[in-house]
Structures are given as C-alpha cells and as structure tokens.
Design a protein around this motif. Structure first.
Motif, PDB file in Angstrom:
ATOM      1  N   GLN A 193       0.835  -1.203   0.000  1.00 58.02           N
ATOM      2  CA  GLN A 193       0.000   0.000   0.000  1.00 58.02           C
ATOM      3  C   GLN A 193       0.870   1.254   0.000  1.00 58.02           C
ATOM      4  OE1 GLN A 193      -2.697   0.064   3.335  1.00 58.02           O
ATOM      5  NE2 GLN A 193      -3.656   1.970   2.707  1.00 58.02           N
TER       6      GLN A 193
ATOM      7  N   TRP B 269       1.107   4.094  -3.041  1.00 61.44           N
ATOM      8  CA  TRP B 269       0.980   5.537  -2.787  1.00 61.44           C
ATOM      9  C   TRP B 269       2.209   6.275  -3.317  1.00 61.44           C
ATOM     10  CZ3 TRP B 269       4.514   8.195   0.180  1.00 61.44           C
ATOM     11  CH2 TRP B 269       4.265   9.560   0.321  1.00 61.44           C
TER      12      TRP B 269
ATOM     13  N   GLN C 279       2.139   6.477  -7.104  1.00 60.91           N
ATOM     14  CA  GLN C 279       1.077   7.370  -7.579  1.00 60.91           C
ATOM     15  C   GLN C 279       1.393   8.839  -7.342  1.00 60.91           C
ATOM     16  OE1 GLN C 279      -2.314   5.764  -5.482  1.00 60.91           O
ATOM     17  NE2 GLN C 279      -2.806   4.349  -7.155  1.00 60.91           N
ATOM     18  N   THR C 280       2.209   9.128  -6.339  1.00 58.55           N
ATOM     19  CA  THR C 280       2.554  10.512  -6.017  1.00 58.55           C
ATOM     20  C   THR C 280       3.966  10.881  -6.484  1.00 58.55           C
ATOM     21  OG1 THR C 280       3.281   9.829  -3.809  1.00 58.55           O
ATOM     22  CG2 THR C 280       0.992  10.602  -4.032  1.00 58.55           C
TER      23      THR C 280
ATOM     24  N   ASP D 144      -2.121  13.906   2.470  1.00 58.37           N
ATOM     25  CA  ASP D 144      -2.728  12.588   2.604  1.00 58.37           C
ATOM     26  C   ASP D 144      -2.686  12.184   4.079  1.00 58.37           C
ATOM     27  OD1 ASP D 144      -3.340   9.851   2.668  1.00 58.37           O
ATOM     28  OD2 ASP D 144      -2.463   9.524   0.689  1.00 58.37           O
TER      29      ASP D 144
END
Length: 164
Positions: A45, A49, A52-53, A94
């Motif tokens: 996970q 993240w 994706q960032t 986030d």
C-alpha cells in the motif's frame, strides 16, 4: 564477513558489515496487529501511494520497521511501519501518511537475498552473529529492514540491527 548458515539443507549467505546511519525523515503507514503477511500488504500500500505521487524512483529507500518484540508484546498490539525515506522538507496532505524523524546511529547490516525464506532465516541467525562479532544490541532503536531500489534489482535487501 560472509556468514553461511546451513539449516534445512539450504544456505543463507549474509554479507555483514557495520554502518553509521545518519538521521533521516520518513513518510510511513502504520499497521497494528500480529506480524505476518498483513505487514507485506501495508508495504504494498505504501509503495502504491509512493508510485502514484511520484515519490518512488531509482534512488528511493523503503524501510520496514517492526516496533515491538512479539515475545513481549501481545500480537494484537504489535506495531509495524512501512516507510519511505523522504527529504527533510517533505509534506503531504494525505492523512494516511505520517512523517517522523528516524534516529541514526551504529548498525550491524546484514545483506541477504530478497526472499521471504532468506529474510526469515537471517532473523533466526543474526543475533548469534552479532554476539560472535562482539557487539551489543542497542534496544533504544528498532531493527530496520532496508529495501534500496538499486539493491532490490539485484534481489537483495538489508537487515539493520542497532548496536553499541
């Protein structure tokens, strides 16, 4: 030093060295519960993240930190942090991502094959090796599994044990 352990007719090769790590900033996701396959899920996970960032690249260093000794802490209270080393000025909105400073210090670093079996076997033999080398554990800092992207491409990772 190259350490070879014969157990269950398999060899584990661990390149062992000492290293003084500098303090760093980490972004992390925490999981509380028994150590096991669920820790891998939180690591995946975190990496998703980070991809994706655009926080995961060839120079990235991912850490797995088990914060509690399962022989002393109830399984449902054991904490595991999946971490990414980030710049000191890192910021995210986030709320699933936390940040903190990780203390530096002297570590005994074991380089092992990046497989579940090799890592588990390293955990079962490294404390004897540390004692044989004449080091004492520093219980004020956690043991760190370090996954540098450049090493993972070679199918290697490191277990960093705090010593004094």
């Amino acid at each position: 030093m190259l350490y070879i352990c014969r157990k269950n007719y398999k060899q584990i090769k661990m390149d062992t060295r000492t290293e003084t790590m500098q303090p760093c900033t980490i972004a992390y996701m925490r999981r509380t519960g028994a150590y096991g396959i669920e820790c891998k899920a939180v690591m995946e996970q975190l990496k998703l993240w980070a991809k994706q960032t655009n926080n995961l690249n060839d120079d990235s260093i991912v850490l797995g930190i088990a914060l509690d000794n399962p022989e002393e802490t109830a399984p449902d209270s054991c904490r595991y942090d999946a971490c990414l080393v980030v710049s000191n000025d890192f910021h995210t909105d986030d709320t699933s991502i936390l940040t903190r400073e990780l203390n530096g210090g002297k570590y005994c670093v074991f380089t092992v094959a990046h497989t579940t079996g090799s890592i588990q076997k390293a955990w079962s033999t490294m404390f004897t090796e540390i004692s044989t080398l004449g080091y004492n554990l520093d219980f004020s800092r956690p043991i760190i599994e370090r996954y540098a992207m450049k090493m993972i491409r070679k199918h290697l990772c490191e277990i960093c044990v705090p010593i004094r």
